[in-house]
Design a protein around this motif. Structure first.
Motif, PDB file in Angstrom:
ATOM      1  N   ALA A  44       1.056  -0.813  -0.156  1.00  0.00           N
ATOM      2  CA  ALA A  44       0.102  -0.041  -0.130  1.00  0.00           C
ATOM      3  C   ALA A  44       0.823   1.744   0.046  1.00  0.00           C
ATOM      4  N   HIS A  45       2.423   1.130  -0.349  1.00  0.00           N
ATOM      5  CA  HIS A  45       3.073   1.830  -0.411  1.00  0.00           C
ATOM      6  C   HIS A  45       2.360   2.908  -0.869  1.00  0.00           C
ATOM      7  N   GLY A  46       2.126   2.541  -2.405  1.00  0.00           N
ATOM      8  CA  GLY A  46       1.626   4.026  -3.521  1.00  0.00           C
ATOM      9  C   GLY A  46       0.860   4.685  -2.980  1.00  0.00           C
ATOM     10  N   GLU A  47      -0.400   4.219  -2.284  1.00  0.00           N
ATOM     11  CA  GLU A  47      -1.326   5.114  -1.839  1.00  0.00           C
ATOM     12  C   GLU A  47      -1.324   6.154  -1.235  1.00  0.00           C
ATOM     13  N   PHE A  48       0.110   5.737   0.295  1.00  0.00           N
ATOM     14  CA  PHE A  48       0.436   6.787   0.954  1.00  0.00           C
ATOM     15  C   PHE A  48       1.517   7.692  -0.064  1.00  0.00           C
ATOM     16  N   MET A  49       1.374   7.410  -0.986  1.00  0.00           N
ATOM     17  CA  MET A  49       2.109   8.776  -2.000  1.00  0.00           C
ATOM     18  C   MET A  49       1.100   9.658  -2.790  1.00  0.00           C
ATOM     19  N   ALA A  50      -0.350   8.247  -2.634  1.00  0.00           N
ATOM     20  CA  ALA A  50      -1.743   9.031  -3.202  1.00  0.00           C
ATOM     21  C   ALA A  50      -2.017  10.470  -2.487  1.00  0.00           C
ATOM     22  N   ILE A  51      -1.988   9.650  -0.994  1.00  0.00           N
ATOM     23  CA  ILE A  51      -2.632  10.837  -0.330  1.00  0.00           C
ATOM     24  C   ILE A  51      -2.128  12.281   0.010  1.00  0.00           C
ATOM     25  N   GLY A  52      -0.336  12.058  -0.403  1.00  0.00           N
ATOM     26  CA  GLY A  52       0.238  13.088  -0.504  1.00  0.00           C
ATOM     27  C   GLY A  52      -0.312  13.671  -1.430  1.00  0.00           C
ATOM     28  N   ALA A  53      -0.524  13.566  -2.155  1.00  0.00           N
ATOM     29  CA  ALA A  53      -0.845  14.277  -3.671  1.00  0.00           C
ATOM     30  C   ALA A  53      -2.234  14.255  -3.399  1.00  0.00           C
ATOM     31  N   TYR A  54      -3.360  14.299  -3.402  1.00  0.00           N
ATOM     32  CA  TYR A  54      -4.427  14.072  -2.715  1.00  0.00           C
ATOM     33  C   TYR A  54      -4.233  15.597  -1.961  1.00  0.00           C
ATOM     34  N   THR A  55      -3.882  15.488  -0.573  1.00  0.00           N
ATOM     35  CA  THR A  55      -3.294  16.720   0.365  1.00  0.00           C
ATOM     36  C   THR A  55      -3.421  17.680  -0.679  1.00  0.00           C
ATOM     37  N   ARG A 124     -11.701   6.735  -4.774  1.00  0.00           N
ATOM     38  CA  ARG A 124     -13.191   7.159  -5.748  1.00  0.00           C
ATOM     39  C   ARG A 124     -14.120   7.314  -5.289  1.00  0.00           C
ATOM     40  N   THR A 125     -14.483   7.187  -3.834  1.00  0.00           N
ATOM     41  CA  THR A 125     -15.529   7.556  -3.393  1.00  0.00           C
ATOM     42  C   THR A 125     -15.665   8.893  -2.455  1.00  0.00           C
ATOM     43  N   PRO A 129     -13.556   9.753  -9.561  1.00  0.00           N
ATOM     44  CA  PRO A 129     -12.495   8.138 -10.237  1.00  0.00           C
ATOM     45  C   PRO A 129     -12.707   8.700 -10.742  1.00  0.00           C
ATOM     46  N   LYS A 130     -11.510   9.982 -11.432  1.00  0.00           N
ATOM     47  CA  LYS A 130     -11.051  10.514 -12.519  1.00  0.00           C
ATOM     48  C   LYS A 130      -9.839  11.364 -11.865  1.00  0.00           C
ATOM     49  N   GLU A 131      -9.361  11.027 -12.685  1.00  0.00           N
ATOM     50  CA  GLU A 131      -7.503  12.219 -12.318  1.00  0.00           C
ATOM     51  C   GLU A 131      -7.945  13.461 -12.530  1.00  0.00           C
ATOM     52  N   VAL A 132      -7.203  13.938 -11.319  1.00  0.00           N
ATOM     53  CA  VAL A 132      -7.826  15.514 -10.473  1.00  0.00           C
ATOM     54  C   VAL A 132      -6.145  16.000 -10.526  1.00  0.00           C
ATOM     55  N   SER A 133      -5.939  17.153 -10.778  1.00  0.00           N
ATOM     56  CA  SER A 133      -4.781  18.045 -10.753  1.00  0.00           C
ATOM     57  C   SER A 133      -4.752  19.346 -10.327  1.00  0.00           C
ATOM     58  N   PRO A 134      -4.249  19.644  -9.286  1.00  0.00           N
ATOM     59  CA  PRO A 134      -4.773  21.175  -8.124  1.00  0.00           C
ATOM     60  C   PRO A 134      -3.473  21.948  -9.197  1.00  0.00           C
ATOM     61  N   THR A 135      -3.839  23.014  -9.125  1.00  0.00           N
ATOM     62  CA  THR A 135      -3.763  24.626  -9.547  1.00  0.00           C
ATOM     63  C   THR A 135      -2.359  25.162  -8.591  1.00  0.00           C
ATOM     64  N   LEU A 136      -1.620  24.960  -9.120  1.00  0.00           N
ATOM     65  CA  LEU A 136      -0.129  24.922  -8.706  1.00  0.00           C
ATOM     66  C   LEU A 136       0.188  26.560  -8.853  1.00  0.00           C
ATOM     67  N   PRO A 137       1.214  27.178  -7.900  1.00  0.00           N
ATOM     68  CA  PRO A 137       1.608  29.046  -8.296  1.00  0.00           C
ATOM     69  C   PRO A 137       1.882  28.744  -8.906  1.00  0.00           C
ATOM     70  N   THR A 223       2.354  15.810  -7.519  1.00  0.00           N
ATOM     71  CA  THR A 223       1.475  17.020  -8.539  1.00  0.00           C
ATOM     72  C   THR A 223       1.834  17.447  -9.257  1.00  0.00           C
ATOM     73  N   THR A 224       3.389  17.806  -9.233  1.00  0.00           N
ATOM     74  CA  THR A 224       3.985  18.891 -10.390  1.00  0.00           C
ATOM     75  C   THR A 224       4.399  18.389 -11.181  1.00  0.00           C
ATOM     76  N   ILE A 225       4.027  17.208 -11.599  1.00  0.00           N
ATOM     77  CA  ILE A 225       4.370  16.853 -12.892  1.00  0.00           C
ATOM     78  C   ILE A 225       3.629  15.506 -13.595  1.00  0.00           C
ATOM     79  N   GLY A 226       2.777  15.242 -13.070  1.00  0.00           N
ATOM     80  CA  GLY A 226       1.425  14.603 -13.353  1.00  0.00           C
ATOM     81  C   GLY A 226      -0.035  14.647 -12.566  1.00  0.00           C
ATOM     82  N   SER A 227      -0.811  14.462 -13.631  1.00  0.00           N
ATOM     83  CA  SER A 227      -2.444  14.294 -12.817  1.00  0.00           C
ATOM     84  C   SER A 227      -2.727  13.185 -11.283  1.00  0.00           C
TER      85      SER A 227
END
Length: 304
Positions: A44-55, A124-125, A129-137, A223-227
């Motif tokens: 589940a290490h990749g999901e901890f990465m996703a948590i950081g990206a979603y944060t 997803r819930t 379920p789709k890819e998202v990207s933050p608005t970077l400064p 998040t700076t290089i991908g969605s």
């Protein structure tokens, strides 16, 4: 095409490899602490990465909607929160799941794989379920041109600097702090570490949480290089394990070297062939090296 143009293209392609290197290095560092130092296979290490990206994404959405004047400043703060959220979840996961499965690697693999699937469904819930990207400064946008014809993206430079700071911090913590001393003592001889008063259970929990927190930082950098999507983290888990095993499971220096070698090999070969063929070539190179040196590039000398 002139020689200078070919040189500039080669440098930009190599720098693209450095951006991938930075993400792989941050993922590999977290995994090296968990897998290399603790022997825990965390699928589940990749999901901890996703948590950081979603944060970072959630911070971006919140600040943009309610405090637009803070957009230039939110990103560094969100990185700290990405580490914090992943750290706290890692602490809970170790306490509620991992601590019951030590010395049972297959059970740990299956349990963390199930955790991975569960977290993906939560993403997803709860988020999308789709890819998202933050608005970077704005200060992360654009490129830097040291010479004519050579453009280096500023976000890539930032990710590389972030990976450097985190790597130096981990090395200092591992070899110059009380936590690092306890981790190395526990890895060297758990029974003796307990005998001299080291709380190895607390050390394990903190080590697992720190590894997960570093994965959260990797997600913030990503998040700076991908969605980011629900399965974005799982796409990097295989590469992260390759980085750790190729460099030497218990060697942080090996993690740095192997992340650089894998990222550069993959990036440069992608310039001359398709992405899938570049992946096959990179994997073949790793397999050949591991056949000749099964312990990895940097074997750890640990008394068992």
């Amino acid at each position: 095409m002139e020689l200078s143009d070919m040189l500039n293209i080669g440098l930009m392609q190599g720098f693209a490899g450095l951006s991938l290197f930075a993400v792989l290095l941050l993922m590999g560092l977290g995994l090296a602490i968990i897998f290399g130092q603790m022997g825990v296979i965390n699928m589940a290490h990749g999901e901890f990465m996703a948590i950081g990206a979603y944060t970072v994404y959630m911070f971006s959405t919140l600040v943009e909607a309610n405090f637009p004047e803070l957009m230039p400043y939110y990103f560094p703060i969100s990185i700290a929160f990405a580490f914090g959220f992943a750290f706290l979840l890692g602490w809970v996961v170790e306490w509620g799941l991992i601590r019951h499965l030590y010395k049972r690697p297959l059970d740990t693999l299956l349990a963390t794989w199930g955790l991975s699937l569960g977290l993906q469904q939560i993403f997803r819930t709860v988020i999308s379920p789709k890819e998202v990207s933050p608005t970077l400064p704005d200060w992360l946008m654009g490129s830097w041109s040291p010479t004519e014809g050579l453009d280096l993206p500023i976000n890539g430079l930032f990710v590389l600097a972030l990976a450097t700071v985190v790597t130096v911090g981990v090395l200092i913590a591992m070899y110059r702090s009380r936590w690092g001393l306890r981790v190395r003592a526990t890895v060297s001889n758990r029974v003796m570490a307990n005998a001299i008063g080291i709380n190895t259970q607390k050390t394990d929990r903190l080590t697992f949480a720190i590894g997960c927190g570093i994965a959260g930082i990797a997600g913030a950098a990503f998040t700076t290089i991908g969605s980011t999507g629900p399965t974005s983290g799982s796409l990097y888990i295989v590469d992260s394990f390759l980085v750790v095993t190729f460099g030497g499971a218990a060697s942080l220096l090996g993690t740095v070297v192997s992340a650089f070698a894998i990222a550069q090999t993959q990036s440069i070969t992608e310039f001359f062939m398709t992405g899938s063929m570049a992946k096959v070539l990179t994997l073949s190179f790793i397999v050949i090296v591991l056949m000749l040196r099964p312990q990895g590039l940097f074997a750890s000398k640990v008394r068992r």
